[in-house]
Design an enzyme around this catalytic site. Structure first.
Site, PDB file in Angstrom:
ATOM      1  N   ALA A 122       0.822  -0.930   0.003  1.00 33.88           N
ATOM      2  CA  ALA A 122      -0.213   0.193   0.317  1.00 33.88           C
ATOM      3  C   ALA A 122       1.588   1.394  -0.357  1.00 33.88           C
ATOM      4  CB  ALA A 122      -1.218   0.044   1.341  1.00 33.88           C
ATOM      5  N   SER A 173       5.691   1.461   4.499  1.00 35.38           N
ATOM      6  CA  SER A 173       7.456   1.693   4.137  1.00 35.38           C
ATOM      7  C   SER A 173       7.726   2.639   3.341  1.00 35.38           C
ATOM      8  CB  SER A 173       7.729   0.457   3.506  1.00 35.38           C
ATOM      9  OG  SER A 173       7.450  -0.346   4.452  1.00 35.38           O
ATOM     10  N   SER A 223      -0.339  -4.414  10.469  1.00 38.18           N
ATOM     11  CA  SER A 223      -1.465  -4.323  11.615  1.00 38.18           C
ATOM     12  C   SER A 223      -2.475  -4.699  11.138  1.00 38.18           C
ATOM     13  CB  SER A 223      -1.464  -3.699  12.332  1.00 38.18           C
ATOM     14  OG  SER A 223      -0.432  -1.982  11.432  1.00 38.18           O
TER      15      SER A 223
HETATM   16  P1  ADP Z   1       4.385  -1.509   1.742  1.00 37.40           P
HETATM   17  O1  ADP Z   1       5.306  -0.684   2.954  1.00 37.40           O
HETATM   18  O2  ADP Z   1       2.855  -0.666   2.398  1.00 37.40           O
HETATM   19  O3  ADP Z   1       4.050  -2.945   1.761  1.00 37.40           O
HETATM   20  P2  ADP Z   1       6.190  -0.522  -0.034  1.00 37.40           P
HETATM   21  O4  ADP Z   1       6.359   1.037   0.668  1.00 37.40           O
HETATM   22  O5  ADP Z   1       6.970  -1.606   0.367  1.00 37.40           O
HETATM   23  O6  ADP Z   1       4.394  -0.816   0.581  1.00 37.40           O
HETATM   24  O7  ADP Z   1       5.298  -0.516  -1.231  1.00 37.40           O
HETATM   25  C1  ADP Z   1       4.758   0.925  -1.646  1.00 37.40           C
HETATM   26  C2  ADP Z   1       4.477   1.455  -3.645  1.00 37.40           C
HETATM   27  O8  ADP Z   1       3.431   1.353  -4.080  1.00 37.40           O
HETATM   28  C3  ADP Z   1       6.410   1.522  -3.333  1.00 37.40           C
HETATM   29  O9  ADP Z   1       6.403   0.434  -4.750  1.00 37.40           O
HETATM   30  C4  ADP Z   1       5.958   2.897  -4.151  1.00 37.40           C
HETATM   31  O10 ADP Z   1       6.850   3.284  -4.903  1.00 37.40           O
HETATM   32  C5  ADP Z   1       4.306   3.147  -4.645  1.00 37.40           C
HETATM   33  N1  ADP Z   1       3.899   4.416  -4.864  1.00 37.40           N
HETATM   34  C6  ADP Z   1       3.183   4.361  -5.505  1.00 37.40           C
HETATM   35  N2  ADP Z   1       2.272   5.567  -5.249  1.00 37.40           N
HETATM   36  C7  ADP Z   1       2.404   5.745  -4.017  1.00 37.40           C
HETATM   37  C8  ADP Z   1       2.203   6.704  -2.550  1.00 37.40           C
HETATM   38  N3  ADP Z   1       1.604   7.776  -3.762  1.00 37.40           N
HETATM   39  N4  ADP Z   1       2.905   6.308  -1.578  1.00 37.40           N
HETATM   40  C9  ADP Z   1       3.652   4.977  -1.523  1.00 37.40           C
HETATM   41  N5  ADP Z   1       3.774   4.351  -2.195  1.00 37.40           N
HETATM   42  C10 ADP Z   1       3.716   4.317  -3.965  1.00 37.40           C
END
Ligand code: ADP
Length: 212
Positions: free
Chosen positions: A43, A46, A113
């Site tokens: 989502a 991170s 979570s």
């Molecule tokens: P999580 O920690 O929720 O599992 P990550 O941060 O690892 O997710 O990965 C999210 C992915 O979505 C990344 O590749 C990021 O570049 C992409 N992305 C696209 N749009 C957004 C945004 N608005 N905010 C955060 N991430 C984004």
């Protein structure tokens, strides 16, 4: 802050520190807070947490990011993904976050979570005043198409059990302090909204007082 635990062994004594949270906050020039990101894998928890940290750090704020994957390599390496293990994982992170609050730090936590009960338990550990919940919202199909770590493909193939959104539930927050939809907003927009949420919580009042 004193926090005795009846479950602790009788010969364990709580030591009161003379350097208090308030004194650390005064030294840092800002209050401590936990920003709890929740949402599906992929989502953006991170990515946003680290980008928010970068912005805060550049302004001279004391920060730390607890990342789900990193914690599972160490502090919680013994835990899996059953409901019980997820609960214990978050309990430990909650306790750790509480210590970071005492240390005067802005703690940003990036954990799926998925269960409301577990998040409420964390809120009770950390203290509601010390926590802001951010729902990083993103439709499952978008998370799946991002498939940052190839986890969704493996979960669909049955190689990963109890994968949130596929074979394990995700319970969205009912009243988060902030909701950012990463399928609609840019990363910069998400970061800006989180910073707007944090700023009033960490800023000292007009008198420069350091107590919350
Ligand atoms: P999580 O920690 O929720 O599992 P990550 O941060 O690892 O997710 O990965 C999210 C992915 O979505 C990344 O590749 C990021 O570049 C992409 N992305 C696209 N749009 C957004 C945004 N608005 N905010 C955060 N991430 C984004």
């Amino acid at each position: 802050m004193e926090r005795r635990n009846d479950a602790a062994p009788a010969n364990v004594v709580w030591h009161a520190a003379s350097v208090t949270r308030e004194r650390r906050e005064r030294l840092n020039g800002h209050h401590a807070i936990v920003v709890w990101f929740t949402g599906l894998s992929g989502a953006g928890k991170s990515t946003i947490a680290h980008a928010v940290e970068e912005a805060l750090h550049r302004e001279g704020r004391r920060t730390f990011v607890f990342d789900g994957d990193n914690v599972r390599h160490g502090l919680c390496a013994d835990l899996g993904f059953s409901a019980d293990d997820r609960r214990e994982n978050l309990r430990r992170v909650g306790e750790m976050s509480r210590l970071f609050i005492e240390a005067g730090v802005i703690a940003l936590t990036a954990f799926i979570s998925p269960y409301r009960d577990d998040r409420e338990r964390v809120r009770a550990i950390v203290g509601a005043d010390n926590l802001r919940e951010v729902y990083v919202k993103c439709p499952l199909d978008v998370c799946e198409s991002r498939d940052v770590k190839g986890m969704y493909r493996r979960a669909r193939a049955g190689e990963i059990r109890e994968f949130t959104g596929i074979s394990s539930p995700y319970e969205p927050p009912e009243a988060p302090d902030l909701e950012v939809d990463t399928s609609v907003l840019s990363l910069a927009e998400c970061v800006e909204r989180v910073l707007q949420l944090i700023e009033p919580a960490i800023a000292f009042g007009p008198a420069g007082e350091a107590s919350t």
